[in-house]
Every structure is written in structure tokens, then in C-alpha cells.
Design an enzyme around this catalytic site. Structure first.
Site, PDB file in Angstrom:
ATOM      1  N   GLN A 196       3.289   4.820   6.558  1.00  0.00           N
ATOM      2  CA  GLN A 196       3.246   3.298   6.924  1.00  0.00           C
ATOM      3  C   GLN A 196       3.919   3.070   8.176  1.00  0.00           C
ATOM      4  O   GLN A 196       3.823   1.825   8.525  1.00  0.00           O
ATOM      5  CB  GLN A 196       3.420   2.519   5.986  1.00  0.00           C
ATOM      6  CG  GLN A 196       2.654   2.696   4.567  1.00  0.00           C
ATOM      7  CD  GLN A 196       1.239   2.356   4.736  1.00  0.00           C
ATOM      8  OE1 GLN A 196       1.071   1.664   5.404  1.00  0.00           O
ATOM      9  NE2 GLN A 196       0.422   3.012   3.775  1.00  0.00           N
ATOM     10  N   GLY A 217      -3.570  10.673   8.583  1.00  0.00           N
ATOM     11  CA  GLY A 217      -4.480  10.025   9.495  1.00  0.00           C
ATOM     12  C   GLY A 217      -5.220   8.863   9.172  1.00  0.00           C
ATOM     13  O   GLY A 217      -5.723   8.117   9.750  1.00  0.00           O
ATOM     14  N   CYS A 345      -1.701   0.387 -13.553  1.00  0.00           N
ATOM     15  CA  CYS A 345      -2.328   0.229 -14.748  1.00  0.00           C
ATOM     16  C   CYS A 345      -1.389   0.506 -15.911  1.00  0.00           C
ATOM     17  O   CYS A 345      -0.642   1.321 -15.858  1.00  0.00           O
ATOM     18  CB  CYS A 345      -3.612   1.013 -14.968  1.00  0.00           C
ATOM     19  SG  CYS A 345      -4.568   0.702 -13.441  1.00  0.00           S
TER      20      CYS A 345
END
Length: 749
Positions: A196, A217, A345
Site C-alpha cells: 500500500q 501491481g 466474516c
């Protein structure tokens, strides 16, 4: 009022931390190298040499961009491969040095991407190190605990950290980390996830002692399936992929030249001193400020979970009191705005492990939303995103998702009976449209804010707040709701909120009549709902559940009393009267006596007088023993009955299917705020009529016998999941022509 967004709208994509679109220059480079410059870089003829030149030119650009110095640049399939190769290298070094056993630590940041701890766990087991994985704590700003690192480093075999977090955008101070790490251990391998960071923060890796730095990428406008790994000069490296000897033997396999060519185009743009599509950092901070201003117009009480100076400008992670992540996700997605939840989740309300590690309150973790834009965002794209977000302010006010002083409009979704759900808990709001009189049944704390906003926002006149029984496993929100609405909840009522004097409660054109139904608890009551002397439904608490019966092995439970209550209630009801419970473990929403008897032969025998009391007692006790192994079914036993739609309609079949079924009713089961944020009709064949029936209004529709059992219905929601639930619910009631749109609006919008 017509839906706010009633036409097809262009997608506003604000989930760039997950992936990015491919830049036109990168797409052109891919196309060129697939069609024209397609040679194998390992070939020695002219076509291969051209490919080799492109490969090495891109490697040099990468080296320059991240300040690699004499370190190696290895092209990979992406960050996950780079992490795997780095961890494998570090752990093979540890094994060779004898750093094994439970006293050896594998350190990683508590907020790392899951690829890191899972890779550590995998190779630790496979290599037989038997080392201990150890998460480095972070503070409320997401920064790593340096004191903890100093204490644990002597026992560690590797340390893994991030440059910038994918969920919060939090930047680690790499300089401070380096001083901390190297002051204690100069030899420990250091992996830094830089996925990031590229394009958002400056990197000069050769000036650091970082050993491994993976990049991806597709997080920066290149196609998926390409990435690269930085290796510090002289660092130990164990190839993950061997065979052909490509990449100087560090990563075998023919290189992904089209992907590498895309990186070449991206790197060229990033290195431009002027005229680049990538925006300077001050512009990115301005985008952030503009987007945040727009969000606060929709959610004035928004709370940031990460902020300057601790994060990159391109990530906004926020939560809104009273909202779970799914609520906001559904709203934004309906409006064509793509953001993501920071939640993982789970079997209950999802929560963010990153925010949990930061020690933030549960409501923030369970309600976190990540809005992320890319460094190539244009001013016009930012402006359009802000306009689309601000449009949602009217939707939020209209549906009372937040409290405002706006003039209330009693939309149809507020009229009559509404079933609100939180996990397995059910609360009900009954509203007379003419008088605005309202009654709440079985309010629960997680739905308190929603009930408060609906009642106060619509200026409803609350006649009563009722419980069907004292709940043994969760607190009623009756007193809290009355306090918020400045009502005396105990005056002239019993402990369940029913008036001490009187057998009925009037709610405009509706009337509630109380029936004492002990058994699940000693104080349990059921409430029969009448409209103009017609019995519409019954609120039965946990006496009967969709798919089961109430427990009798809890405090105050009595199997014989439950038997008598069921028989007494049977005399008051019709076989198809809708029964509304306070729990719904199997996502069935409601039941009827006829369905309950079909699903539970013992219950049928009991109600028909064929089962002696002692046998019923034995059956209840047997049920209790089963319940002890099913903690999630606290108040009743439920056997899930497999039912499904008659057929699943694929999006490409939709137009022809609708042509063949002219009587078909298209039913939008999304919640009202989603329907207002983005209408379904524009995505259907021209002239299609859509009936908006949120799942929360199914009980109203069916208690008023609005549909015939042979009516053909095509159920649609955002993703195809809730619409399938609707099919299952209606199939249980005997509907015979139920169809589900595969993928819902996600695949037709």
C-alpha cells in the site's frame, strides 16, 4: 416520493486498496506486448532479445523508484508470492542457525494483512521449526509497540511489519522501527509489506536495513498477476519456485512480460517530474478532505478510525454510531458507490481484527467502512464522488436512518408491521398510518438506535413498548427506549409493559389482545394482532419458533405449562395465522401452526390431544439435552429445512424469462433505503414493473394475504443472497412459483 436515484448511474469506485482499474497506458502496454512484442526473454533471437530489453528496463525503473541501490528486484505474481518467498527465506535461515522450538518467536504486527501470519504459520509447520507466532501489539493509532519489540527481539527469528496498512492506511515510522530493531538485533531478517506504499509515500529502501519488501501491481493500476520483490544486497534467499532458472535463479518460470510491460508504464508515470497522471501528495490530502466533508453531510456523527498524521491520504476508515458495516455497504452499493467493509466474516456480527487490535470500541470495529481512492484520481472524479455521496443524505433522512429535524413523510415501509432483526433476535414495530400510533414488541438493545430513529423521526405516537417475556440470554431495551423517548415505561403496567387494567391495547386501526402463555418462562405472554376485527398475526415470543418450540429447561421454564399454553393458543388462532417470534435462528422469519405441526410431529400430536402430558414432558427434556449442545439456539430447537427457489435465473436469461412469463412479478427485497438509493427498474427490460417488498415487510404483506400462492415471483436483491432467503421463506408458506435472480443487482448493474 420517487427513488432518489431512479436511472442507471455510472459506478463510483472507491475501493482502490482492494484493487485498482488498469491505467490506459498500462493496458496499451499489455496489448502491445501480447500482440507485437511477445517474445520469451530467455530466447536469444531478436524477438526474445526485445523482450529481454523490456524486462530489464522495467527492473531498472523499479530499482530507481524504490531506491533499491544494489539490492535485487525479482518479478513475481504479486504480493502473496513475495511474502511467501520472504518468509520461507527467513525461516530456512532460522532453521540453519538452530533457532527452533517454542521459545523462538516469529514476530508480526497485530494489524498485518492475513497473508503474513498465515504464511508464517504455514512454513513454520512445514519446516518443522515449532516456533511460536507472536503478534506485536499496536496502540490506538495503529502504531507498533516499540517497547514490546525491544523485549521480544532477542528470542525472535524474523520480524514482519507494514509500511502502510491496507485497512486503515496507517503508516509505520520505518525509521523509528529500524532504530528499534537494529539496536537490539542486527542479524534478524526484517520483512516490510510495501503493497500500500507505492505511489503514496517515498521509499529509499537501500538506505534502510529492510531485507524483504514485496509489492503488487494491481494495487497501483497494473493488471492482476504481476508484482515484484525487493531483496537487500546479500540477504539470504530461498527460491520458492525453481526450474528454468529465470530471474537469475531467484524465481523460475517464464516471466509475465505483458504484466511487466504494464509495470513499465506505471513506473514511467510515477517517475515523471511533471505531467504525470499521479497526483502530488498535497492534492491527495485535498481529495481526502473533500470526500470526508461529503461523508459528514450524510453521517454527521461519523468517527474516523485513523487520521493524519498517522495515515496515508488515500484511505478513509470510519464508523457511524448505530450502523453496522453492512448497513452502509448496502446503502452505498445501491447508489453505485463501491466501498468496502473493514470486517472479517464470522458467525455473528462481523468485526475488524485491525480495529480490535487497536483497542477501539466494538461498535467502531463492527461498523467500520474503508473508502480508498488511488493516487491517479482526477479532480473531476473526486468531485463526482462527492456529489454522489452527498445525494445519499436525503435517503438517510427520508428513511430515518439518522435523527433530523426534517418534516417526516410516513413511507409505506413504516406503515403497518415491520420486523427488525439482529442476528437471531427479532423486534417488531406496529404503526397505524392514519393516526401515527405505534407499538413496539420485544425491543432489543442492538436495534435500540434504529427503533428510536424510526419513532422519533416519523413523529410516531407510541402507545406501548411490550416484551413477550423476560429474556434469559439478552436484555430487553424497553426501559432504554422509553427513556430515549421520555416516556414512563413502568406507570400502570406490568413487568412486560402491558397495562395493569385492560385486556387490549389500541393502536389506531389495530388492536392487540393479550393471552397468558407461560412455559418458556413463567411470565410469558402472547399478543394477538387484529385489524378491524380480522386476526392478522400473533406475537408469540419464544413459545413457538420458526422451526422449533421454546425451551423449558431454563429458569422459570415448565414443560407442562408450555403444553397448556400451546393448546390454549391453538383455540385462538387459525392454522395459517402468522406467528411472529422473538428469535429466528434459521432465517425463516415467521411460522404458522400448520407449518409447525408439519415440521414437528410431536407438536401435532400434542395439539390433537394424542400425546399424554408425561410423554410431552419427556420430549421437552430430550429437547433440552439437545439444546445443551447447541448454544447458539439458546431459546429453542431448530432443525433447518432445506427449501429453495423453483429455479435460479441467470442474468443473461432474464429478458427471455420475463418475456415467457408475462404474469411474473419482480420483487425487490432490499431494504427501503437501498431501494431509494438505487432503483432496480432501470436495470430490467424496458417496461418491467417492480414491487418493492423489503424482507422487513414480508410479515406485513403476508399477514394481509396480499399474494396468492400461485403468483409467479422473481426475487431480487443486491447479491442474490437475501432474495434466496425470501424464496425459502415463501416456499415454506406454500408458494409454488418462486424464482431467484442469480447475483442480484451486482450482475445486472
Amino acid at each position: 416520493m420517487k427513488p432518489i436515484l431512479s436511472v442507471k448511474r455510472a459506478e463510483i469506485y472507491l475501493d482502490n486498496n482492494a484493487t485498482t482499474p488498469v491505467l490506459p497506458c498500462a493496458a496499451e502496454a499489455v496489448q502491445h506486448h501480447m500482440m507485437q512484442c511477445f517474445g520469451n526473454p530467455s530466447s536469444t533471437h531478436a524477438t526474445g532479445i526485445k523482450a529481454k530489453v523490456e524486462l530489464e528496463a522495467t527492473r531498472q525503473l523499479a530499482r530507481k523508484l524504490i531506491g533499491a541501490g544494489k539490492g535485487d528486484i525479482v518479478f513475481t505474481s504479486g504480493a502473496t508470492e513475495g511474502i511467501q518467498a520472504s518468509v520461507l527465506s527467513a525461516l530456512t535461515k532460522a532453521k540453519a542457525e538452530g533457532r527452533t522450538g517454542p521459545d523462538t518467536l516469529l514476530l508480526y504486527g497485530a494489524t498485518e494483512h492475513k497473508a503474513v501470519p498465515q504464511s508464517l504459520q504455514h512454513w513454520n509447520q512445514l519446516l518443522g521449526l515449532d516456533a511460536t507466532l507472536c503478534a506485536i501489539p499496536v496502540d490506538k493509532d495503529g502504531l507498533l509497540d516499540l517497547d514490546f519489540i525491544r523485549q521480544q527481539l532477542p528470542k525472535a527469528a524474523v520480524i514482519c511489519t507494514m509500511a502502510a496498512n491496507n485497512e486503515t492506511g496507517v503508516q509505520q515510522d520505518l525509521t523509528a522501527l529500524e532504530h528499534c530493531i537494529r539496536a537490539v538485533r542486527t542479524d534478524i531478517p526484517w520483512l516490510v509489506d510495501c503493497v500500500q506504499a507505492l505511489g503514496k509515500m517515498a521509499l529509499q529502501l537501500a538506505n534502510t536495513s529492510i531485507d524483504y519488501a514485496p509489492f503488487s501491481g494491481h494495487k497501483l493500476y497494473a493488471p492482476k498477476g504481476i508484482g515484484f520483490l525487493y531483496l537487500r544486497e546479500g540477504v539470504h534467499f530461498q527460491p520458492l519456485v525453481v526450474g528454468g532458472g529465470q530471474e537469475s535463479g531467484l524465481r523460475s518460470g517464464t516471466e509475465n512480460l505483458p504484466g511487466i510491460a504494464a509495470l513499465h508504464a506505471i513506473f514511467t508515470e510515477l517517475l515523471k517530474t511533471e505531467g504525470s497522471v499521479f497526483q502530488p501528495v498535497p492534492q491527495l490530502w485535498q481529495y481526502r478532505a473533500d470526500l470526508l466533508s461529503a461523508l459528514k453531510k450524510v453521517f454527521p456523527r461519523l468517527e474516523l478510525n485513523s487520521d493524519a498524521p498517522y495515515c496515508v491520504p488515500t484511505t478513509i476508515n470510519f464508523s457511524v454510531p448505530g450502523f453496522y458495516s453492512k448497513d452502509i455497504m448496502d446503502l452505498f452499493d445501491a447508489a453505485g458507490i463501491r466501498v468496502s467493509s473493514g470486517s472479517a466474516c464470522s458467525s455473528k456480527v462481523p468485526s475488524s481484527f485491525v480495529l480490535d487490535a487497536m483497542g477501539l470500541e466494538p461498535w467502531r470495529s463492527q461498523g467500520s467502512i474503508r473508502l480508498s481512492f488511488g493516487p491517479a484520481m482526477t479532480p473531476d472524479e473526486c468531485r463526482q464522488a462527492c456529489l454522489r455521496i452527498v445525494e445519499l443524505a436525503e435517503v438517510v433522512k427520508k428513511h430515518c436512518l439518522v435523527l433530523t429535524d426534517a418534516t417526516p413523510t410516513l413511507e409505506w415501509h413504516t406503515k403497518g408491521l415491520t420486523q427488525l432483526k439482529h442476528e437471531s433476535l427479532c423486534s417488531y414495530l406496529l404503526v397505524c398510518p392514519e393516526s401515527r400510533a405505534a407499538v413496539v414488541i420485544d425491543p432489543v438493545l442492538p436495534l435500540l438506535g434504529r427503533l428510536h430513529a424510526m419513532i422519533q423521526g416519523q413523529q410516531l405516537q407510541l402507545q406501548a413498548v411490550l416484551d413477550t417475556h423476560q429474556h434469559p440470554n439478552h436484555a430487553s431495551a424497553r426501559s432504554e427506549l422509553c427513556t430515549l423517548l421520555q416516556l414512563d415505561c413502568s406507570r400502570d403496567t406490568n413487568t412486560l409493559g402491558w397495562p395493569v387494567e385492560g385486556d387490549t391495547i389500541a393502536c389506531g386501526e389495530y388492536r392487540l389482545r393479550r393471552v397468558s402463555t407461560p412455559g418458556h418462562s413463567s411470565d410469558a405472554s402472547s399478543y394477538l394482532l387484529y385489524q378491524q376485527d380480522l386476526l392478522r398475526a400473533a406475537f408469540v415470543g419464544d413459545l413457538l419458533l420458526p422451526g422449533g418450540v421454546g425451551r423449558t429447561d431454563l429458569a422459570g421454564g415448565d414443560a407442562r405449562a408450555l403444553q397448556g399454553s400451546l393448546q390454549r393458543l391453538q383455540q385462538q388462532l387459525l392454522p395459517d395465522t402468522l406467528l411472529l417470534s422473538s428469535h429466528d435462528y434459521a432465517q425463516r422469519f415467521f411460522t404458522t401452526l400448520a407449518i409447525a405441526c408439519d415440521e414437528q410431529p410431536v407438536l401435532r400430536s400434542l395439539l390433537q390431544g394424542e400425546l399424554p402430558p408425561d410423554d410431552w414432558q419427556q420430549a421437552a427434556n430430550a429437547q433440552a439435552r439437545q439444546l445443551q449442545a447447541l448454544e447458539q439456539h439458546f431459546c429453542g430447537l431448530v432443525e433447518v429445512m432445506p427449501t429453495d427457489a423453483k429455479a435460479t435465473i441467470m442474468p443473461e436469461q432474464l429478458a427471455e424469462f420475463m418475456r415467457q412469463h408475462p404474469q411474473l412479478q419482480v420483487v425487490d427485497v432490499r431494504e427501503p433505503h437501498e431501494q431509494s438509493a438505487g432503483a432496480l427498474a432501470p436495470y430490467l427490460p424496458t417496461g418491467s414493473l417492480v414491487r418493492e417488498v423489503p424482507l422487513s415487510k414480508l410479515c406485513h404483506l403476508l399477514s394481509h394475504a396480499d399474494w396468492q400462492l400461485d403468483t409467479p415471483l422473481l426475487m431480487v436483491c443486491r447479491t442474490g443472497n437475501r432474495s434466496l432467503v425470501a424464496c425459502q421463506v415463501l416456499a415454506r408458506l406454500g408458494f409454488r412459483q418462486l424464482y431467484n435472480l442469480k447475483g442480484g443487482m451486482a450482475l445486472i448493474s
